[in-house]
Design an enzyme around this catalytic site. Structure first.
Site, PDB file in Angstrom:
ATOM      1  N   LYS A  75      57.284  35.899  51.118  1.00 44.64           N
ATOM      2  CA  LYS A  75      56.649  34.956  52.041  1.00 44.64           C
ATOM      3  C   LYS A  75      57.727  34.012  52.573  1.00 44.64           C
ATOM      4  O   LYS A  75      58.680  33.680  51.851  1.00 44.64           O
ATOM      5  CB  LYS A  75      55.577  34.194  51.256  1.00 44.64           C
ATOM      6  CG  LYS A  75      54.704  33.260  52.075  1.00 44.64           C
ATOM      7  CD  LYS A  75      53.595  32.675  51.181  1.00 44.64           C
ATOM      8  CE  LYS A  75      52.699  31.706  51.922  1.00 44.64           C
ATOM      9  NZ  LYS A  75      51.602  31.200  51.064  1.00 44.64           N
ATOM     10  N   SER A 150      47.087  31.647  52.912  1.00 43.84           N
ATOM     11  CA  SER A 150      48.171  31.603  53.864  1.00 43.84           C
ATOM     12  C   SER A 150      49.197  32.730  53.736  1.00 43.84           C
ATOM     13  O   SER A 150      50.007  32.912  54.635  1.00 43.84           O
ATOM     14  CB  SER A 150      48.902  30.257  53.731  1.00 43.84           C
ATOM     15  OG  SER A 150      49.462  30.146  52.436  1.00 43.84           O
ATOM     16  N   SER A 174      45.909  31.071  48.298  1.00 44.09           N
ATOM     17  CA  SER A 174      46.682  31.797  49.314  1.00 44.09           C
ATOM     18  C   SER A 174      47.281  33.127  48.904  1.00 44.09           C
ATOM     19  O   SER A 174      47.818  33.844  49.754  1.00 44.09           O
ATOM     20  CB  SER A 174      47.797  30.910  49.845  1.00 44.09           C
ATOM     21  OG  SER A 174      47.259  30.026  50.785  1.00 44.09           O
TER      22      SER A 174
END
Ligand code: GLN
Length: 483
Positions: A75, A150, A174
Site C-alpha cells: 500500500k 482504504s 481498511s
C-alpha cells in the site's frame, strides 16, 4: 481458496521457474491489466528485477524462505527507501523516503519482490478508495463497483492476480473491508504484533499493517514473516507465531455471536454467515450468545479518536519537510497555509478540522475525553465476551461493494459501512475477513473472525477450517498470473 504463495514457492524451489522469469510474467500482467483497474499507482519494476536477482541467489544457496522470489505489492502508505511513497495525496507528491518500513525490510531480506505501490484513500481515510489523488481503483469482480477502502489498490491487485499478495493497513477496517468487497482474505493482526515503523500514521493508537492474500494459508505465511518486536516501534511486542502449518481444528471451539453485530444487517449477508456458522457447528464447534451493548457506539467513538489522532499526525505536512510546496507566497505562514489548502483533499481536510475541534479547549472533555472513556467500555465488553468464547463471528461489512461514484466516498453510508470493523481496532484485537459467498449481484460477501488480543494464531486457524472445507472461495476473475 488455494495458497498462491505455497505453489509459487514450490515451483521456485524445484527450479521449474526462476524468480526473474516469474517477476517478468507479473510485470507483463501488471502492464496489461492495471490500466483497466488502477490498482497500482507507482510501478517499481527496476526494484523488482533487483529483488528477483537476489532471490534467485538465495534459492540457489538453499537459503530461500516461503516468500523468497515471490512478487508482492505494498500500500502506498508503507515507506520504501528511494521509492515513491505518497499516501495517494498531492501533499506527498514526489516524496521518496530515506528508509524502509520494518515490514518491507523484513520481506526484502527474505528475497521478496516489490512490483509497486498500490492505490488507497488519501492518507487511508475512507472506505471506497475514491479519495485517492490518482482516482479510484476499480473492483476486478465488477468494474462498475468500488474496491472498498482504504487498502483498495492492494485488494484489487490481489483479486486480479497481478500481485501474489500485498500488505495493507487497517485503522478501522481498511484491510478487512476491501478484502470482503473484492472476495479475498484480509488479516488485521493484534495491535503491536507487527511493527508500524515506516507506516505513515493516520490514527496511531489504531493503525496496524497486515497481509491481504488469496488464502488463509498465505495470510499466515506473510504474518509470520512480518510480525515481532521492533526497537523502532515502542508499541510493538512479541506475539505467538501464526503456527503454520495450520490445522483447522474447530472441535470444541466456542464461537461467540453478538446480537449487536447483526442488527440491521441485510438478510443476504446474515444468511451467508449463518450457513458458514452451521458448517462449523457440524464439525463440533459450539455457538455462544454474547451481549455487547457498547458496539452501537463504537463507530462515533472511532471517528472522534481517529480524527483527533489524524489532526495531530498530519500537522507535519507543511511544505517544508516533505513532498508538495505551493508557489506564489510571501512568507512562511502563507506558504504553509497555501500548501495545506492545495495539498490536502476534501476528506482529509474534513477530518483534520473535526479532530482539531474535538481536541480544542472547551470541547476536549465533551468529545475526546468521553470517547476515550467509552473506548474502555467497548474494550471491557469485548474482553467480558471473550471469557465465554474463543472467537467471535461477525459480518465484515453490512454491505457489499458500492457502485463507483454512488457516494463519492463520503456519504453517511460509507461511514456506516465501518460499523462491524471498528470495534476490533478500538480494542486492538486480531481479526480476519474471509470470503463467504456472494449477493444477488454476484458481489463477494465477507465474514469476520475476531480473536482475543494476541490470539492471532487461533484466528488464522479458525479461518483455515473454512479454507480446507471449501466453504470459502476467493473471487476468480479473468486474466492475471495463474501458475
Ligand atoms: N474507513 C475507515 C476510516 O475512514 C477506516 C480506514 C482505515 O482503516 N484506514 O477511517
Amino acid at each position: 481458496m488455494k495458497s498462491v504463495i505455497s505453489s509459487l514457492s514450490q515451483k521456485l524451489r524445484s527450479g521449474e521457474i526462476t524468480s526473474r522469469q516469474l517477476t517478468e510474467k507479473y510485470i507483463a500482467e501488471v502492464r496489461a491489466q492495471n490500466p483497466a483497474i488502477n490498482a497500482y499507482v507507482h510501478y517499481t519494476f527496476e526494484e523488482a528485477m533487483k529483488n528477483a536477482e537476489y532471490a534467485d541467489g538465495l534459492i540457489a544457496e538453499g537459503k530461500g524462505t516461503p516468500l523468497t522470489g515471490i512478487p508482492l505489492t505494498l500500500k502506498d502508505n508503507i515507506a520504501t527507501d528511494g521509492l515513491l511513497t505518497t499516501c495517494c495525496s498531492k501533499i506527498l507528491s514526489g516524496f521518496k523516503p530515506y528508509y524502509d518500513a520494518t515490514v518491507w525490510s523484513k520481506l526484502k531480506a527474505q528475497g521478496a519482490v516489490l512490483l509497486g505501490k498500490t492505490n488507497m484513500d488519501e492518507f487511508a481515510m475512507g472506505s471506497t478508495s475514491e479519495s485517492s489523488c490518482y482516482g479510484a481503483p476499480l473492483n476486478p469482480v465488477d468494474k462498475t463497483r468500488v474496491t472498498g477502502g482504504s487498502s483498495g489498490g492492494v485488494a484489487a491487485a490481489v483479486c486480479a492476480d497481478i500481485a501474489a499478495y500485498g500488505l495493507g493497513s487497517d485503522t478501522g477496517g481498511s484491510i478487512r473491508q476491501p478484502a470482503s468487497f473484492c472476495g479475498i482474505v484480509g488479516f488485521k493482526p493484534s495491535y503491536g504484533a507487527v511493527s508500524r515503523y515506516g507506516l505513515i500514521a493516520y490514527g496511531s493508537s489504531l493503525d496496524q499493517i497486515g497481509p491481504m492474500t488469496k488464502s488463509v494459508t498465505d495470510a499466515a505465511i506473510v504474518y509470520d514473516a512480518i510480525r515481532g518486536v521492533d526497537r523502532a516501534d515502542g508499541t510493538s511486542c512479541s506475539t505467538p507465531a501464526g503456527k503454520t502449518p495450520l490445522k483447522g481444528d474447530v472441535k470444541g471451539l466456542k464461537i461467540g455471536v453478538a446480537d449487536g453485530y447483526f442488527d440491521g444487517i441485510p438478510a443476504e449477508i446474515r444468511n451467508a454467515i449463518e450457513d458458514m456458522l452451521a458448517a462449523y457447528v457440524r464439525a463440533g464447534a459450539e455457538i455462544v450468545r454474547v451481549s455487547m451493548p457498547a458496539l452501537k457506539i463504537a463507530l462515533p467513538v472511532y471517528y472522534i479518536i481517529a480524527c483527533a489522532e489524524a489532526s495531530s499526525n498530519l500537522g507535519r505536512y507543511d511544505g517544508i519537510r516533505y513532498g508538495y510546496r505551493a508557489s506564489g507566497y510571501t512568507g512562511v505562514d502563507e506558504m504553509i497555509t497555501k500548501t495545506r489548502t492545495e495539498g490536502f483533499g476534501k476528506e482529509v481536510k474534513k477530518r483534520i478540522m473535526l479532530g482539531t475541534y474535538v481536541l480544542s479547549s472547551g470541547y476536549f472533555d465533551a468529545y475526546y475525553k468521553k470517547a476515550c472513556l467509552i473506548r474502555k467500555t467497548v474494550e471491557a465488553q469485548l474482553s467480558e465476551a471473550f471469557k465465554k468464547c474463543d472467537v467471535l463471528f461477525a459480518p465484515t461489512a453490512p454491505v457489499t461493494a458500492f457502485a463507483v461514484g454512488y457516494s463519492g466516498g463520503n456519504s453517511v453510508e460509507t461511514y456506516l459501512s465501518d460499523v462491524c470493523t471498528v470495534p476490533v481496532n478500538i480494542a486492538g484485537l486480531p481479526a480476519i475477513s474471509i470470503p463467504c459467498g456472494s449477493d444477488k449481484n454476484g458481489l463477494p460477501i465477507g465474514m469476520q473472525i475476531i480473536g482475543k488480543k494476541f490470539d492471532d494464531a487461533r484466528v488464522l486457524d479458525t479461518a483455515y477450517f473454512a479454507e480446507i472445507n471449501n466453504l470459502s472461495q476467493t473471487a476468480e476473475v479473468e486474466g492475471g498470473v495463474k501458475l
